[in-house]
Structure formats: structure tokens, C-alpha cells
Design an enzyme around this catalytic site. Structure first.
Site, PDB file in Angstrom:
ATOM      1  N   ASP A   1       0.854  -1.186   0.000  1.00  0.00           N
ATOM      2  CA  ASP A   1       0.000   0.000   0.000  1.00  0.00           C
ATOM      3  C   ASP A   1       0.892   1.238   0.000  1.00  0.00           C
ATOM      4  O   ASP A   1       1.746   1.405   0.867  1.00  0.00           O
ATOM      5  CB  ASP A   1      -0.894  -0.022   1.247  1.00  0.00           C
ATOM      6  CG  ASP A   1      -1.921   1.102   1.264  1.00  0.00           C
ATOM      7  OD1 ASP A   1      -2.016   1.830   0.259  1.00  0.00           O
ATOM      8  OD2 ASP A   1      -2.613   1.252   2.282  1.00  0.00           O
TER       9      ASP A   1
ATOM     10  N   ASP B   1      -3.613   2.581  -5.529  1.00  0.00           N
ATOM     11  CA  ASP B   1      -2.421   2.714  -4.687  1.00  0.00           C
ATOM     12  C   ASP B   1      -2.121   1.474  -3.852  1.00  0.00           C
ATOM     13  O   ASP B   1      -1.380   1.559  -2.872  1.00  0.00           O
ATOM     14  CB  ASP B   1      -2.526   3.941  -3.778  1.00  0.00           C
ATOM     15  CG  ASP B   1      -3.711   3.866  -2.830  1.00  0.00           C
ATOM     16  OD1 ASP B   1      -4.511   2.914  -2.946  1.00  0.00           O
ATOM     17  OD2 ASP B   1      -3.837   4.757  -1.966  1.00  0.00           O
ATOM     18  N   GLU B   2      -2.650   0.339  -4.228  1.00  0.00           N
ATOM     19  CA  GLU B   2      -2.302  -0.885  -3.493  1.00  0.00           C
ATOM     20  C   GLU B   2      -2.452  -2.111  -4.382  1.00  0.00           C
ATOM     21  O   GLU B   2      -3.278  -2.134  -5.298  1.00  0.00           O
ATOM     22  CB  GLU B   2      -3.129  -1.040  -2.215  1.00  0.00           C
ATOM     23  CG  GLU B   2      -4.615  -1.186  -2.426  1.00  0.00           C
ATOM     24  CD  GLU B   2      -5.377  -1.367  -1.124  1.00  0.00           C
ATOM     25  OE1 GLU B   2      -4.749  -1.531  -0.063  1.00  0.00           O
ATOM     26  OE2 GLU B   2      -6.617  -1.349  -1.178  1.00  0.00           O
TER      27      GLU B   2
END
Length: 422
Positions: A17, A112-113
Site C-alpha cells: 500500500d 495505490d495498493e
């Protein structure tokens, strides 16, 4: 970190993350923001914070807070407008780096992960912990951002572990460790348990994840329906270790974003659809493709646990590749699909592709053939040379200005109806 208790059938899953990703992207773009309290939001009074830097979080600024309240508690706060094109480019670069250097078994969970299966790769680094630290160091060195890593044998435990050592750290929760590392946590820390669900569970004397794991699962089903069984399984450390690498986004022509706070703000949603249309167009151009089918994907707030997505697609007679065409079709699909509910995720995809137009190789600013190149090819070439989207066609500029005006009016309350618009 020792995985000696791992059986031959167990996998090693990382959940990676990016820390304060949206804020970090703006700091990279403008280094003068470094170490200053910064939040991502529109500048109008009633805008909602979508991300905050760690410098801002020290003052209590966080996602979901109104911009008005955030400035009240942190007068020095810098507000920067969301820029999905910026986030998309940075995200794609980091995921590509993972794919090329660490593992090809990657599932993108959001912008974003990602989940990464490193079962067959970690030994190259000597241990799981050394591989995790290598990734943390490499991301910071190559992209000037930090990330956090959760480690386990399945996805849900890796997800929970990721939040235990932020920012720029890693943490593990293995199945035999859930009693000590998972169960003492407040029930609200369980992935999939929102504020309302947590309150309902607390009213039924379920205060920790351990309480959730030990309660009769039929009771949970009675009060939460099907999500109750999902939460019971998660609390007991049971989840899949199979990654959906086919929907990784590394091969697909699509972009999507998951909002930190579900929204009905049509201005902001349209702005994200515009930015994602831009990202899709960029990927089409890179592959010398046009697309006949454009799809918009939504996930509503109430579908958070089941991850149920709804979609609307339109198939055209001829392939398209211009920003105005992709955005127009995407926006039309959205308003046909949207039922007025709070939106947690929105995505734009292109499919049914064909090489029906020619795009030259990377254009050189000094060798642009103005006589034979289309306007969009010239614009693309200049922007590629500048490494920024500084130049827009008249049509694209008009679209962007119209969307910014809609956002401004919406935030100022000049129109607040939720009627569908096209």
C-alpha cells in the site's frame, strides 16, 4: 522473519500500500510542498479531503474531513486539487516496476495498493523480511514515495497486517498468530467493517475481532445477512490466497479509483471520469489502438463487503481514441448506470480494440510533421517531450474548463440536485 511453519501448500502474499499516495504525488511534482501540511481537495468551502500528507495528519487532518474544518484545525494547510492523471501515471510506473522486478503474480486492489504472490521469489533475497525491506528501499529510491507491506498466507490477513506498521514499514500476521496479533484489535479494524457496522456489532457485545471470530456465525448472518459470514471468516483468518492476475490492470486498457469516502458529488465524479478517460486514451495511443466498446464500472457504498460491481457499456460502429469521444461515451454510460446511491468506486475501460488508425512512434518535438500529423498527434508529441500535459486541443480545453466550472458550482451549492445529467 521466519516462515518455517509454512507448509508446502501455503503461499506468501504481500499487500503493498503506497503511503499517502495522492499527497505524495503532488509533493513529487512540486518539491516545495515537502514537509508541509498538504491535503488533496477542491478549494471550495464544502469540499471533502480525499488524502492528506503525514505532516497534515499530525494536526488531525484526514480523508473525509471537510476542507473548511481541515483549515480550521490547521490554518497553514495547503489544498491541492485532485489530479487523477498524475496519480494514474505514477501508479502505473510503480506497478510496472513490481511486475518487472519482483513478481508477475500481481492483483491490483486499487490505484495505490496491490497484492503480490512472492511464494517462489522470496528465497532470492534470503528471507521474506529481506524481500519486503528490499521493496521498501527500491520504491523510495526509484520513485521518491514510501509504501507499507502486509505479509501473510492469504489476502485478508495481509491486508490487516499492512495497517500495523505505517508508514514505510512491514508487518506479518500468519494463521497461527491471529489469536495474538489479530483478535485483540477493535472490531472496526477488520477490513469491511465500517462505522455503522461497528456500532451494530458493539451493540451486540462484539467489541474486538476476537469477539467477532468466536460468536456464532449464524447470529452474524441474522444481523448482517451474507456479509456476516464473510466477516466471520475474515476474523478467523480464512480468505483466498488466489490472486486475480487477469484483472491486474497491467494488461487491461482501463483505470479506476476507489474513494476514501463514498460520494454523490457529481462534479467530482465527472472530474474523475474525465481524468480516467484521459488515462485510457493514453494507453490506447501507446498501443496504436482504437476501442469500439467503452465501459463504466461502479461500486456502491452498500456493496462494500461483497465487492459487487455494476457496469454499463456502449459499443460503437467504429473505434474511437480521442479524449472527447471517450469522455462523452463514459459520461453518458455513467448517467445511464448511476441510481443516485453513494459511489465508492468508479472506473472507465476500453475494449473491443482494433488497429484502425495509425499513430507514429514517439514524436520528436523538433521533427513534428505539421503538414501530415493530426492535431492530437502534435499535442501528444509536445506533451511527451515536456513530460507534462501542458498543451490541450481547443476541444479538450473546453471539456476541462466545463468540468472545473461544474465542480465549482456544485461545491458552492449553486446547484444541488441529484438528477441525472448528460
Amino acid at each position: 522473519m521466519n516462515f518455517t511453519k509454512k507448509s508446502n501448500s501455503e503461499k506468501i502474499i504481500f499487500l503493498i500500500d503506497f503511503d499517502a499516495f495522492f499527497a505524495s504525488c503532488h509533493i513529487i511534482e512540486n518539491p516545495s510542498y515537502k514537509n508541509k501540511p498538504l491535503a488533496v481537495a477542491y478549494s471550495e468551502k464544502y469540499s471533502i479531503i480525499t488524502a492528506a500528507s503525514y505532516s497534515a495528519r499530525k494536526f488531525g487532518v484526514k480523508a473525509g474531513l471537510s476542507a473548511f474544518k481541515a483549515i480550521e484545525i490547521c490554518p497553514e494547510l495547503l489544498l491541492v486539487k485532485p489530479n487523477y492523471s498524475l496519480y494514474s501515471k505514477a501508479s502505473k510506473a510503480v506497478f510496472k516496476f513490481f511486475y518487472e522486478n519482483y513478481s508477475k503474480r500481481i492483483e491490483l486492489a486499487s490505484i495505490d495498493e496491490c497484492y503480490m504472490d512472492v511464494t517462489n521469489e522470496y528465497k532470492k533475497y534470503g528471507s521474506v523480511s529481506k524481500m519486503a525491506q528490499h521493496i521498501l528501499n527500491s520504491v523510495q529510491e526509484n520513485f521518491n514515495i514510501t509504501c507499507s507491506i502486509g505479509i501473510s498466507t492469504n489476502k485478508i490477513l495481509a491486508k490487516v497486517a499492512c495497517d500495523r506498521n505505517k508508514p514505510n514499514g512491514y508487518f506479518r500476521i500468519l494463521p497461527f498468530e491471529i489469536e495474538n496479533k489479530l483478535w485483540p484489535l477493535h472490531v472496526g479494524k477488520m477490513f469491511g467493517v465500517g462505522t455503522k457496522t461497528a456500532l451494530l456489532l458493539e451493540k451486540n457485545n462484539i467489541n474486538t475481532i476476537g469477539d467477532l471470530a468466536k460468536v456464532d456465525k449464524n447470529f452474524l448472518i441474522d444481523i448482517l445477512n451474507k456479509p456476516g459470514l464473510i466477516l466471520w471468516n475474515r476474523a478467523n483468518g480464512m480468505d483466498t490466497d488466489v490472486l486475480d492476475i487477469n484483472f491486474s490492470g497491467l494488461k487491461s486498457l482501463g483505470s479506476e479509483v476507489t474513494f476514501n469516502q463514498p460520494t454523490q458529488n457529481l462534479g467530482e465524479i465527472e472530474q474523475f471520469i474525465y481524468d480516467m478517460s484521459f488515462a485510457v486514451r493514453e494507453r490506447l495511443l501507446q498501443r496504436n489502438l482504437g476501442a469500439k466498446t467503452i465501459t463504466v464500472v461502479l461500486r456502491y457504498q452498500e456493496a462494500k463487503l461483497t465487492k459487487k460491481r455494476v457496469s454499463m457499456q456502449q459499443t460503437l460502429d467504429k473505434p474511437i481514441h480521442t479524449l472527447e469521444d471517450i469522455f462523452a461515451v463514459s459520461k453518458n454510460n455513467f448517467y445511464k448506470l448511476w441510481d443516485g446511491s453513494l459511489v465508492r468506486l468508479v472506473g472507465v475501460r476500453a475494449s473491443n480494440t482494433a488497429k484502425e488508425y495509425n499513430v507514429k512512434h514517439q514524436l520528436d518535438l523538433n521533427k513534428l510533421d505539421l503538414k501530415f500529423s493530426s492535431v492530437e498527434k502534435i499535442v501528444d508529441g509536445i506533451n511527451e517531450k515536456l513530460h507534462q500535459d501542458k498543451l490541450l486541443t481547443g476541444a479538450n480545453l473546453k471539456i476541462k474548463l466545463e468540468e472545473e466550472e461544474k465542480v465549482s458550482k456544485f461545491q458552492k451549492g449553486e446547484f444541488n440536485d441529484n438528477k441525472r445529467r448528460s
